[in-house]
Write a protein that holds these residues in place. Structure first.
Motif, mmCIF file in Angstrom:
data_model
loop_
_atom_site.group_PDB
_atom_site.id
_atom_site.type_symbol
_atom_site.label_atom_id
_atom_site.label_comp_id
_atom_site.label_asym_id
_atom_site.label_seq_id
_atom_site.Cartn_x
_atom_site.Cartn_y
_atom_site.Cartn_z
ATOM 1 N N GLU B 111 0.843 -1.208 0.000
ATOM 2 C CA GLU B 111 0.000 0.000 0.000
ATOM 3 C C GLU B 111 0.872 1.250 0.000
ATOM 4 N N ALA B 114 2.870 1.533 -3.353
ATOM 5 C CA ALA B 114 1.939 1.849 -4.442
ATOM 6 C C ALA B 114 1.501 3.312 -4.358
ATOM 7 N N SER B 115 1.326 3.818 -3.132
ATOM 8 C CA SER B 115 0.915 5.221 -2.967
ATOM 9 C C SER B 115 1.985 6.166 -3.517
ATOM 10 N N LEU B 116 3.243 5.763 -3.401
ATOM 11 C CA LEU B 116 4.316 6.617 -3.909
ATOM 12 C C LEU B 116 4.286 6.713 -5.435
ATOM 13 N N TYR B 117 3.610 5.750 -6.060
ATOM 14 C CA TYR B 117 3.449 5.806 -7.523
ATOM 15 C C TYR B 117 2.098 6.415 -7.907
ATOM 16 N N ASN B 118 1.411 6.927 -6.891
ATOM 17 C CA ASN B 118 0.112 7.570 -7.114
ATOM 18 C C ASN B 118 -0.900 6.696 -7.838
ATOM 19 N N LEU B 119 -0.919 5.466 -7.427
ATOM 20 C CA LEU B 119 -1.939 4.571 -7.959
ATOM 21 C C LEU B 119 -3.293 5.027 -7.396
ATOM 22 N N ARG B 121 -6.706 5.229 -5.586
ATOM 23 C CA ARG B 121 -7.077 4.410 -4.426
ATOM 24 C C ARG B 121 -8.062 3.298 -4.769
ATOM 25 N N LEU B 124 -6.031 0.539 -6.130
ATOM 26 C CA LEU B 124 -4.945 0.079 -5.269
ATOM 27 C C LEU B 124 -5.218 -1.288 -4.623
#
Lengths: 269, 345
Positions: B111, B114-119, B121, B124
Motif C-alpha cells: 500500500e 503503491a501510494s508513492l506511484y500515485n496509484l 485508491r 490500489l
C-alpha cells in the motif's frame, strides 16, 4: 495537489505503523515530557520568583503556563529531530533508496514524514497541556479559540523545522551531531525555560536562529494573557523564519538528490 | 525498448590521510562504455564477478544514478533528461531481505509503495490483491514481514517491484541466499513476467544455471566493460573451450583407429585410447562437437556403441575464463574495445 496529499497520507500512515506498535510507546511519550516539565518547574520553585525575570508574571499559574507552553513547543521540535535521526534506519534497511526509486514528490515525502512524526509524538502531551491549561487558568469561553490556534502555530512551525531536519539527515549519514548542536541549545536559547528578554545580546542573536523562539512568542501571549495583539509581532517573525527554512529545505533537497545521483550515497550507512 | 549507449560511471572518492591530513581525490571507473538493449518480453542477463559494475549499471538504468557520460532511453524517453518519467516505468528488485519495512505487513508495504506511484485508491486494493496472489502471499498478507521466511520476503520484494506495473524490471541477484526450491519458484515468476506480461527484464546473478535457464541474451561485464555478448550457448562455445566425447566400444581395429585419427587431425582434436578388460574407451576433445562424425565411423564399421558421454562447454567455465583470464582471450583492462568480442554461433 491530490498526488501530494496521497503521498503525505501514505507517509503518515507508514510512520505510525512502523514506529508505534505498542501502548508502551504512547505511555513513554506522555511520561517523558511530563517529567521534564516538572523537573523544570520544581527547579525554580525554591527560588524567590518575585525577583528577576519572573516578576513579570502575575502568579504561579502564569509560570506553569510559561513552562508548559515552552515544553510543548520544545517536545514538538525535538521529536522531529529524533524522527529525522531515524532516517539512518531507512538507509540501513535500503528503504531510503527504494523510496527514491519512485517518482514520488520529494517535498511531500519530507513533510509527510515530519508531519506524521509530529502528530504521533506530541498528541498525548498536548492533551495533558490542554488539561493543565484549562484546569489552572479556567480559560474564559471567548479565549478557548486560542488553544487550537496555538496548536496550529506549533504544528506548522515544527513541521517546517522537521522538513529541514529530514533533508539534512538525507544529505548526510554523519548528521547525527545535529542532535547535540540543536537539542540543548534549542531548549536554552528558544526561551523554553526562561524568557528570552533576559538574555544578553549574543544569546538573543542565537535565539533568533530557532523558529521555536517565534512560535513561543505567539503562543504564550495567546495562552497566558489571552492577547492576540501581543502575539502579532511574533507572527511576522515566525513567517519570515519559516519562509527562510522552507527555502533552505527545498534547496538542500534538490542538492541532496543531485548528490545522491552523482555518488550513490543513499545506500551508505 | 530500452537502449543504452556508451554508459560510463566514474565515482569520485575523497580520501584523507589522518584526521587533518590533505584530501586526495581518487576516481574509480565503475562502468566503462556499456551499451545494451532490452526488448519487451526479453530476459537479458548481465553477468560478471563481484565489483564488475552490474549494480551500478542497473542503478543508472533505473535513474537512481546519473551516468558520467553516455545515454539511455526507455520507450523513447531520454533517461538522463527525464529521470522521474523513467522511474514511472521501471522498477528494481534486489536480492536479500532489505528494501521493505519489516514491521509492516505485506499488504501495508505494498500500500505504501503503491501510494508513492500515485496509484488511484480505487485500483490500489485490487492491484495489491492481484500481486499478493501472484507471489503466493495472500494468506500471509496481514502478517508482519519480520515473521516471514527469507523466501517469503523475497517474494514480497517481487510484488513490491511490480506495484507500478513497470515496463522494464531490473533484477539484481533476486535469488541470493534462497534454497533451490524457492529459487526455482522465483525463476518461474520471472519467466512468467517476461512471457505472459511482456516485461523487459535485466537480470544479474551469480548463479549461472539461472542465467542459462532464463536469459535470451547475455552481456558479460568485467571491470566495468562489456567483454562478451551472446546467447548462453553461444557464449559457452565462444571461449574456444572444447567439447569432450567419451565413447566405449567392444574392440578397436586399426582401420577404425586410422579413421578417427584422420578426423582428429582435421579438427585439431586431442585423442586418447584406453584398452580395458572388456572394452575400449575413446576420448576426443575438440572445439567442435565431433559426436556425429565419430558415431558415423563406428556404425559404418559395425561397432556398437556401448556407452557415450558428451561433455559440452559450460557457460560457467566460459565466464570464469572470461573474467579471470585464459590463453584464448586477449585481455586488456585499460581498453575495453580491444578485449570485447561478440559471440557468434
Amino acid at each position: 495537489m491530490k498526488e501530494i496529499f496521497q503521498i503525505v497520507r501514505a507517509e503518515v500512515i507508514k510512520q505510525h505503523r512502523n514506529s508505534f506498535h505498542s501502548y508502551g510507546v504512547y505511555f513513554t511519550l506522555l511520561i517523558w515530557p511530563i517529567v521534564v516539565f516538572f523537573n523544570a518547574y520544581y527547579s525554580y520553585k525554591p527560588f524567590n520568583l518575585s525577583q528577576g525575570p519572573w516578576n513579570t508574571f502575575a502568579s504561579q499559574e502564569d509560570i506553569i503556563m510559561f513552562l508548559i507552553t515552552g515544553f510543548l513547543g520544545y517536545i514538538s521540535f525535538k521529536s522531529l529531530l529524533q524522527s529525522a535521526f531515524y532516517m539512518g534506519h531507512e538507509r540501513i534497511n535500503g528503504t531510503l533508496e527504494t523510496i527514491f526509486l519512485t517518482p514520488a514528490n520529494r517535498i511531500a515525502i519530507i513533510y509527510g514524514r515530519a508531519f506524521g512524526a509530529l502528530i504521533e509524538n506530541i498528541w498525548m502531551f498536548s492533551v495533558f497541556c490542554v488539561f493543565v491549561t484549562v484546569w489552572i487558568r479556567r480559560i474564559p469561553v471567548e479565549s478557548l479559540i486560542y488553544i487550537p490556534i496555538s496548536f496550529i502555530v506549533l504544528i506548522v512551525s515544527a513541521a517546517v523545522w522537521g522538513g529541514l531536519m529530514n533533508v539534512i539527515f538525507l544529505f548526510s549519514r554523519d548528521a547525527s551531531f545535529l542532535m547535540a548542536v540543536f537539542d540543548e541549545p534549542m531548549i536554552l536559547f528558544s526561551g523554553v525555560r526562561m524568557p528570552t528578554f533576559v538574555f544578553p545580546i549574543w544569546a538573543k542573536i542565537i535565539s533568533a536562529l530557532f523558529p521555536l523562539t517565534y512560535a513561543l512568542m505567539i503562543v504564550r501571549p495567546l495562552l497566558i494573557e489571552g492577547s492576540l495583539s501581543a502575539s502579532l509581532q511574533g507572527i511576522y517573525k515566525l513567517l519570515i523564519s519559516l519562509l527562510l527554512i522552507v527555502s533552505l529545505t527545498l534547496w538542500l533537497l534538490k542538492k541532496a538528490e543531485k548528490n545522491a545521483r552523482k555518488n550513490g550515497n543513499f545506500v551508505f550507512y | 525498448m530500452l537502449i543504452a549507449n556508451n554508459l560510463c560511471k566514474v565515482y569520485q572518492l575523497k580520501e584523507r590521510k589522518g584526521l587533518f591530513g590533505p584530501k586526495t581525490l581518487k576516481e574509480i571507473m565503475a562502468v566503462n562504455d556499456v551499451s545494451l538493449e532490452i526488448k519487451p518480453g526479453q530476459i537479458i542477463g548481465l553477468l560478471g564477478i563481484n565489483g564488475a559494475g552490474k549494480t551500478t549499471t542497473i542503478k543508472m538504468l533505473s535513474a537512481l544514478l546519473e551516468p558520467t557520460s553516455g545515454s539511455f532511453s526507455i520507450n523513447g524517453i531520454d533517461g538522463i533528461r527525464y529521470p522521474q518519467e523513467i522511474k514511472r516505468i521501471v522498477n528494481v528488485i534486489t536480492g536479500g531481505e532489505r528494501n521493505i519495512y519489516w514491521r509492516l505487513t505485506a499488504r501495508e508495504n505494498l500500500e505504501y509503495f503503491a501510494s508513492l506511484y500515485n496509484l488511484p485508491r480505487h485500483k490500489l486494493n485490487d492491484s495489491i490483491d492481484e500481486l499478493l496472489e501472484l507471489v503466493d502471499l495472500k494468506e500471509a498478507a496481514d502478517m508482519p514481514v519480520e515473521r516471514y521466511s527469507k523466501g517469503m520476503k523475497q517474494r514480497l520484494q517481487i510484488a513490491r517491484g511490480l506495484v507500478n506495473d513497470p515496463k522494464f524490471l531490473f533484477l539484481d541477484e533476486p535469488t541470493l541466499g534462497l534454497d533451490v526450491a524457492i529459487a526455482k519458484e522465483l525463476r518461474n515468476h520471472v519467466r512468467h513476467l517476461a512471457e505472459k506480461r511482456n516485461k523487459g527484464i535485466l537480470l544479474t546473478t551469480h548463479y549461472i544455471t539461472e542465467a542459462e535457464e532464463l536469459c535470451d541474451w547475455i552481456y558479460v561485464i568485467d571491470k566495468g566493460c562489456i567483454i562478451a555478448t551472446g546467447t548462453p550457448s553461444e557464449l559457452a562455445y565462444s571461449t574456444k573451450m572444447n567439447t569432450n566425447i567419451l565413447v566405449s566400444i567392444p574392440e578397436l581395429t586399426s582401420g577404425v583407429k586410422k579413421e578417427i585419427y584422420e578426423i582428429a587431425k582435421v579438427h585439431q582434436a586431442k585423442i586418447e585410447f584406453q584398452e580395458n578388460t572388456t572394452d575400449v574407451s575413446v576420448s576426443i576433445s575438440a572445439q567442435e562437437n565431433l559426436t556425429g562424425q565419430l558415431a558415423h565411423i563406428l556404425t559404418s564399421n559395425g561397432l556398437p556403441i556401448l556407452h557415450l558421454k558428451i561433455i559440452e562447454p559450460r557457460l560457467e567455465d566460459a565466464l570464469i575464463q572470461l573474467s579471470y583470464g585464459g590463453d584464448s582471450i586477449e585481455r586488456n583492462i585499460s581498453n575495453c574495445e580491444s578485449r570485447s568480442y561478440k559471440a557468434t554461433s
